[in-house]
Every structure is written in structure tokens, then in C-alpha cells.
Design an enzyme around this catalytic site. Structure first.
Site, PDB file in Angstrom:
ATOM      1  N   ARG A   1       0.848  -1.191   0.000  1.00 38.38           N
ATOM      2  CA  ARG A   1       0.000   0.000   0.000  1.00 38.38           C
ATOM      3  C   ARG A   1       0.881   1.237   0.000  1.00 38.38           C
ATOM      4  O   ARG A   1       2.001   1.226   0.535  1.00 38.38           O
ATOM      5  CB  ARG A   1      -0.909   0.027   1.228  1.00 38.38           C
ATOM      6  CG  ARG A   1      -1.855  -1.162   1.346  1.00 38.38           C
ATOM      7  CD  ARG A   1      -2.661  -1.082   2.634  1.00 38.38           C
ATOM      8  NE  ARG A   1      -3.575  -2.205   2.766  1.00 38.38           N
ATOM      9  CZ  ARG A   1      -3.294  -3.352   3.381  1.00 38.38           C
ATOM     10  NH1 ARG A   1      -2.086  -3.518   3.935  1.00 38.38           N
ATOM     11  NH2 ARG A   1      -4.182  -4.328   3.453  1.00 38.38           N
TER      12      ARG A   1
ATOM     13  N   LYS B   1      -2.349  -2.271   7.819  1.00 40.67           N
ATOM     14  CA  LYS B   1      -3.565  -1.843   8.515  1.00 40.67           C
ATOM     15  C   LYS B   1      -3.665  -2.521   9.873  1.00 40.67           C
ATOM     16  O   LYS B   1      -3.332  -3.696  10.023  1.00 40.67           O
ATOM     17  CB  LYS B   1      -4.796  -2.188   7.674  1.00 40.67           C
ATOM     18  CG  LYS B   1      -4.957  -1.332   6.426  1.00 40.67           C
ATOM     19  CD  LYS B   1      -6.257  -1.663   5.721  1.00 40.67           C
ATOM     20  CE  LYS B   1      -6.498  -0.737   4.535  1.00 40.67           C
ATOM     21  NZ  LYS B   1      -7.763  -1.048   3.843  1.00 40.67           N
TER      22      LYS B   1
ATOM     23  N   HIS C   1      -2.729   2.722  -5.530  1.00 37.12           N
ATOM     24  CA  HIS C   1      -3.431   1.490  -5.184  1.00 37.12           C
ATOM     25  C   HIS C   1      -3.702   0.650  -6.433  1.00 37.12           C
ATOM     26  O   HIS C   1      -3.698  -0.580  -6.371  1.00 37.12           O
ATOM     27  CB  HIS C   1      -4.737   1.803  -4.455  1.00 37.12           C
ATOM     28  CG  HIS C   1      -5.130   0.746  -3.471  1.00 37.12           C
ATOM     29  ND1 HIS C   1      -4.385   0.463  -2.338  1.00 37.12           N
ATOM     30  CD2 HIS C   1      -6.182  -0.114  -3.449  1.00 37.12           C
ATOM     31  CE1 HIS C   1      -4.967  -0.523  -1.664  1.00 37.12           C
ATOM     32  NE2 HIS C   1      -6.051  -0.891  -2.312  1.00 37.12           N
TER      33      HIS C   1
ATOM     34  N   ARG D   1      -0.747  -1.374  -7.073  1.00 41.18           N
ATOM     35  CA  ARG D   1      -0.795  -2.553  -6.201  1.00 41.18           C
ATOM     36  C   ARG D   1      -1.681  -3.634  -6.818  1.00 41.18           C
ATOM     37  O   ARG D   1      -1.329  -4.808  -6.821  1.00 41.18           O
ATOM     38  CB  ARG D   1      -1.303  -2.114  -4.831  1.00 41.18           C
ATOM     39  CG  ARG D   1      -1.621  -3.220  -3.827  1.00 41.18           C
ATOM     40  CD  ARG D   1      -1.948  -2.548  -2.502  1.00 41.18           C
ATOM     41  NE  ARG D   1      -2.744  -3.353  -1.598  1.00 41.18           N
ATOM     42  CZ  ARG D   1      -2.256  -4.204  -0.709  1.00 41.18           C
ATOM     43  NH1 ARG D   1      -0.949  -4.406  -0.636  1.00 41.18           N
ATOM     44  NH2 ARG D   1      -3.053  -4.859   0.113  1.00 41.18           N
TER      45      ARG D   1
ATOM     46  N   HIS E   1      -3.624  -9.262   3.305  1.00 40.59           N
ATOM     47  CA  HIS E   1      -5.067  -9.329   3.519  1.00 40.59           C
ATOM     48  C   HIS E   1      -5.389 -10.377   4.579  1.00 40.59           C
ATOM     49  O   HIS E   1      -4.862 -11.486   4.544  1.00 40.59           O
ATOM     50  CB  HIS E   1      -5.789  -9.701   2.221  1.00 40.59           C
ATOM     51  CG  HIS E   1      -5.780  -8.615   1.199  1.00 40.59           C
ATOM     52  ND1 HIS E   1      -5.872  -8.861  -0.147  1.00 40.59           N
ATOM     53  CD2 HIS E   1      -5.680  -7.268   1.331  1.00 40.59           C
ATOM     54  CE1 HIS E   1      -5.831  -7.708  -0.811  1.00 40.59           C
ATOM     55  NE2 HIS E   1      -5.716  -6.732   0.067  1.00 40.59           N
TER      56      HIS E   1
ATOM     57  N   TYR F   1      -9.406  -7.732  -4.936  1.00 41.31           N
ATOM     58  CA  TYR F   1      -8.371  -6.786  -5.335  1.00 41.31           C
ATOM     59  C   TYR F   1      -7.462  -7.315  -6.425  1.00 41.31           C
ATOM     60  O   TYR F   1      -6.458  -6.712  -6.751  1.00 41.31           O
ATOM     61  CB  TYR F   1      -7.518  -6.395  -4.111  1.00 41.31           C
ATOM     62  CG  TYR F   1      -8.152  -5.311  -3.284  1.00 41.31           C
ATOM     63  CD1 TYR F   1      -7.677  -4.008  -3.327  1.00 41.31           C
ATOM     64  CD2 TYR F   1      -9.241  -5.581  -2.472  1.00 41.31           C
ATOM     65  CE1 TYR F   1      -8.258  -3.002  -2.579  1.00 41.31           C
ATOM     66  CE2 TYR F   1      -9.826  -4.601  -1.713  1.00 41.31           C
ATOM     67  CZ  TYR F   1      -9.335  -3.308  -1.762  1.00 41.31           C
ATOM     68  OH  TYR F   1      -9.918  -2.332  -1.022  1.00 41.31           O
TER      69      TYR F   1
END
Length: 323
Positions: free
Chosen positions: A172, A194, A269, A272, A295, A304
Site C-alpha cells: 500500500r 492496517k 493502489h 498494487r 489481507h 483486489y
């Protein structure tokens, strides 16, 4: 200090409530600063809406007892007001998610009798495929970044390393700008994602070469600035003033390079997404890509990533006994 969402003069009790909520998000849950700001802002917007439903300003001091009676009907009125503003479904869904979390927190901490947001439904969001560059376009973009870096100009070398790391590691943009010197190993990056979740991500030879070149230029550049305070800066990627680069600068660099080289303009993004797509197209399994991307859910990885029809045909032809 809580970021105010409006000019509302909150009571001391409400200020304390927002402070506690902010601490819950930032400290206990470990959300990013961006997420914390967004969630607190939506909580304040909900409170502003509820306060606006009364014609008596003197009730502000007594608002917390009223808040205890919060119910689903109040949230539906709030949602109806948002819906009249013609916002995108994805935006409304994010607002609802934030308010549902706030309502859950209010209930768990004894501010409300019931969890008013538990049955609040979000609109169905169209599951659009992300924008991606194909492998040739990605190579064209990175070759252009290398050509610019050959000039030896400090920012050009930094930009080359930035794009190589973003694409090469599939991280990210927030993770990229958050990299510190101690996070770099020979062919690995230590990344904090995250929720402050840590992971180790491999990088290939091109990204390694770009980083090595940038670190040489970075050190000489800081020495030339003759500011001893900057010599202790831990950030890998720096802005023009010698401090950690920000996300907006990275986005601007990528946009400019895409325009100059003639490939579709994408966001960090999207780059990515492109890396994930190319990993899958090249034969990586979904679980490995999940680990690289960081993830927690395999379903998020599926959302994604973008597998081309040709790749699907090839896998089917190689694997299915009745192909």
C-alpha cells in the site's frame, strides 16, 4: 485534539465521549490515522444531526441521557438525509459502516440501551474490477522512471525507487511512505500494514537496485543540506525538505509519469492491483498473494486482483480432466 466536523460547540461530556472513541480507534484497535479521522468525523456528523433535531439549545448539556435512547429509527432518519445528497453508493456504505461501528461502541460502553446500528442496512455496492496496467505498460512505466533516474537528479532517483517498491512489493502507498531504514533487508521489506499488522514482503532485483541507488543519493543529499537534525531521519523516502514523503506527493509523481510515458493514469493502489494481477497471471497461488498483500481475508484478495480470461483458459486447460 479531536478533529471537529462542524462548528458545533459540544458540551464537555460530548468532548470526552469523542476523546474516548478516538482512543478506542487509534490505541485499542490500531486503526490508521486516516481511518481514525474518518470514523470520528462520521460519529460527529451523526451527533450533529441528532442535535439538529431539537429546537432547544439548552438541551445540549443534557444530551447524553437522550443519546441513551438512540434507536434504529433515528439512524434511518439520518440515512434518509444523507441519501438526499446524491452521494455514491460506496460513499454511503462507508458512512454506514463507520456509524454502525460507533453505535456498537456506544452500546458496549453503556452510552445506549441498545445497539441501534446492528440492523442498519448498507446499499449494495457494485463490485467493479480495479483498474490495472498490463505487464507491458507496467514495464514501460518503470523503464521510464529508470531513464529519468539516470540523470542523477535526486527526486528522479527517489521516484524510480518509489515506483519499483510499490510495484515490486505490491504494498500500500501508506506502507511505502511509512518504511524506515531499519525495515530494509537484502531482498525483504518489513511492512506495518492496517491495524498495525506486521508482515515481511519480498522484493525483486530491480527494486533492490533502485533502493540501493536511492539510499546512496539520499545520504549525500542530506549531507549537502547541512542540517544535522535531518541526518537522524529514519524514513526511507523523503520529500524536498528532507522529511518523510507524504502520500499525495507519491500520487502526483505516479500521475505525472503515467501522463508523460503515455500509459493509463492510475493511482498507487491501482499499481498494487497491477502487481497482484501479474503475480496471479505468472502462476502464483491465491494464498501466497494474500500473504504478500497483507489481507486477513482471502475474499479481499479475490476482490483486489484481476485474472485475465487468457489466464483462466490456461489454468482450466492444464488442470481440468475434462478440459
Amino acid at each position: 485534539m479531536i478533529l471537529k466536523s462542524s462548528n458545533t460547540a459540544y458540551s464537555v461530556d460530548l468532548e470526552e465521549l469523542f476523546t474516548q472513541y478516538q482512543q478506542e480507534l487509534a490505541i485499542r484497535r490500531g486503526f490508521s490515522a486516516h481511518t481514525v479521522r474518518g470514523y470520528v468525523r462520521e460519529a460527529q456528523n451523526l451527533i450533529d444531526f441528532l442535535l439538529a433535531q431539537t429546537d432547544r439549545p439548552d438541551e445540549l448539556a443534557e444530551f447524553l441521557p437522550q443519546l441513551s435512547l438512540l434507536e434504529l429509527r433515528d439512524l434511518r432518519l439520518w440515512l434518509a438525509q444523507i441519501d438526499t445528497q446524491s452521494q455514491a453508493r460506496a460513499t454511503i456504505a462507508r458512512k454506514i459502516a463507520a456509524v454502525r461501528y460507533f453505535c456498537s461502541w456506544l452500546h458496549k460502553n453503556g452510552y445506549t440501551h441498545v445497539d441501534a446500528g446492528a440492523r442498519l442496512q448498507a446499499p449494495r455496492v457494485e463490485n467493479k474490477l480495479p483498474r490495472v496496467l498490463n505487464a507491458t505498460q507496467a514495464q514501460t512505466l518503470l523503464n521510464y522512471a529508470l531513464q529519468q533516474a539516470d540523470s542523477g537528479q535526486v527526486q528522479a532517483v527517489r521516484n524510480w525507487a518509489l515506483l519499483e517498491v510499490l510495484y515490486g512489493a505490491g504494498i500500500r502507498v501508506s506502507e511505502c511512505v511509512g518504511l524506515n531504514l531499519g525495515d530494509l533487508q537484502a531482498d525483504l521489506l518489513h511492512v506495518v500494514g492496517k491495524g498495525n499488522k506486521e508482515r515481511v514482503v519480498p522484493i525483486g532485483k530491480p527494486a533492490q537496485r533502485a533502493l540501493t541507488q536511492w539510499l546512496k543519493v539520499r545520504q549525500n543529499w542530506l549531507l549537502e543540506m547541512k542540517n544535522e537534525a535531518l541526518l537522524t531521519e529514519k524514513a526511507v523516502f523523503l520529500g524536498v525538505k528532507g522529511k518523510r514523503i507524504d502520500v499525495r506527493t507519491v500520487r502526483k509523481v505516479l500521475t505525472r509519469y503515467c501522463v508523460e510515458v503515455g500509459v493509463p493514469v492510475i493511482s498507487p493502489h491501482d499499481l498494487r492491483h497491477s502487481a497482484a494481477t501479474h503475480l496471479l497471471t505468472g502462476g502464483s497461488d491465491l494464498r501466497s498473494v494474500q500473504e504478500i498483500l497483507g489481507h486477513s481475508s482471502l475474499g479481499t484478495t479475490q476482490r483486489y486482483t484481476h485474472i485475465t480470461p487468457d489466464r483462466l483458459r490456461a489454468v482450466f486447460g492444464q488442470s481440468h480432466p475434462r478440459a
